[in-house]
Motif scaffolding. Structure first.
Motif, short mmCIF file in Angstrom:
data_model
loop_
_atom_site.label_atom_id
_atom_site.label_comp_id
_atom_site.label_asym_id
_atom_site.label_seq_id
_atom_site.Cartn_x
_atom_site.Cartn_y
_atom_site.Cartn_z
N ARG A 1 -53.79 -21.09 -59.28
CA ARG A 1 -54.64 -20.14 -59.99
C ARG A 1 -55.67 -19.67 -58.97
NH1 ARG A 1 -53.94 -17.60 -64.62
NH2 ARG A 1 -56.05 -17.95 -65.37
N THR B 1 -62.49 -13.13 -62.38
CA THR B 1 -61.31 -13.19 -63.23
C THR B 1 -60.32 -14.15 -62.57
OG1 THR B 1 -60.37 -11.24 -62.14
CG2 THR B 1 -61.59 -10.87 -64.18
N HIS C 1 -56.22 -15.56 -62.12
CA HIS C 1 -54.85 -15.07 -62.15
C HIS C 1 -53.92 -16.09 -61.50
CE1 HIS C 1 -56.76 -11.20 -63.02
NE2 HIS C 1 -57.62 -11.55 -62.08
N ASP C 2 -52.62 -15.94 -61.76
CA ASP C 2 -51.61 -16.78 -61.12
C ASP C 2 -51.17 -16.15 -59.82
OD1 ASP C 2 -51.20 -18.94 -63.01
OD2 ASP C 2 -50.41 -17.42 -64.37
N GLU D 1 -48.29 -12.35 -62.76
CA GLU D 1 -48.68 -13.14 -61.61
C GLU D 1 -48.58 -12.26 -60.37
OE1 GLU D 1 -46.00 -16.45 -61.09
OE2 GLU D 1 -44.26 -15.16 -61.06
#
Length: 152
Positions: free
Chosen positions: A32, A52, A54-55, A98
């Motif tokens: 992450r 924020t 995110h993958d 992703e």
């Protein structure tokens, strides 16, 4: 001739990266990542906003190299593409995305490190994953075993 461009992101590794090997034998790095945001105010100053999360996924040899060199907290710059997919949760299809990185490195503006210019073995490694490489089974992920060489 035009310049070939890709999408890019910069941020920080928010979770300890995991390296797994899929049933097809392809290595997959997952973490992450956090991306910081700021807003410019009318007076010209900037206000830091919440990051924020995110993958991030990387495949093949680049995944193995990233697992050996990155750890939680490292700052990075990556180029690649966004992969949109869905998964099932509580009987519902949930949209997700992703960032699939084809290249990644530590952020020079925020990381000190030494460069090893020893030549690698002469080979061309194509890191673009096929559709079958994009598995999302968290149970198959394992911790990387090699320490990073960069210091933050």
């Amino acid at each position: 001739m035009t310049i070939d461009t890709q999408q890019s992101i910069s941020g920080f590794i928010a979770t300890q990266p995991r390296l797994s090997v899929g049933e097809n034998g392809v290595s997959r790095f997952h973490a992450r990542v956090g991306i910081e945001h700021a807003r410019q105010e009318p007076d010209g100053s900037f206000t830091q906003l919440e990051p924020t999360f995110h993958d991030l996924a990387i495949f093949r040899k680049t995944a193995e190299e990233a697992a050996a060199r990155f750890r939680k907290g490292d700052r990075f710059v990556a180029s690649g593409r966004i992969h949109e997919y869905t998964y099932e949760k509580d009987g519902q299809q949930v949209p997700a995305e992703e960032f699939i990185a084809s290249r990644i490195g530590h952020d020079l503006a925020r990381t000190r490190y030494e460069v090893d210019r020893t030549p690698r073995r002469p080979s061309v490694d194509h890191d673009a994953p096929s559709h079958d490489d994009l598995g999302h089974d968290a149970a198959t992920r394992a911790q990387p075993t090699s320490p990073t060489r960069a210091s933050v």
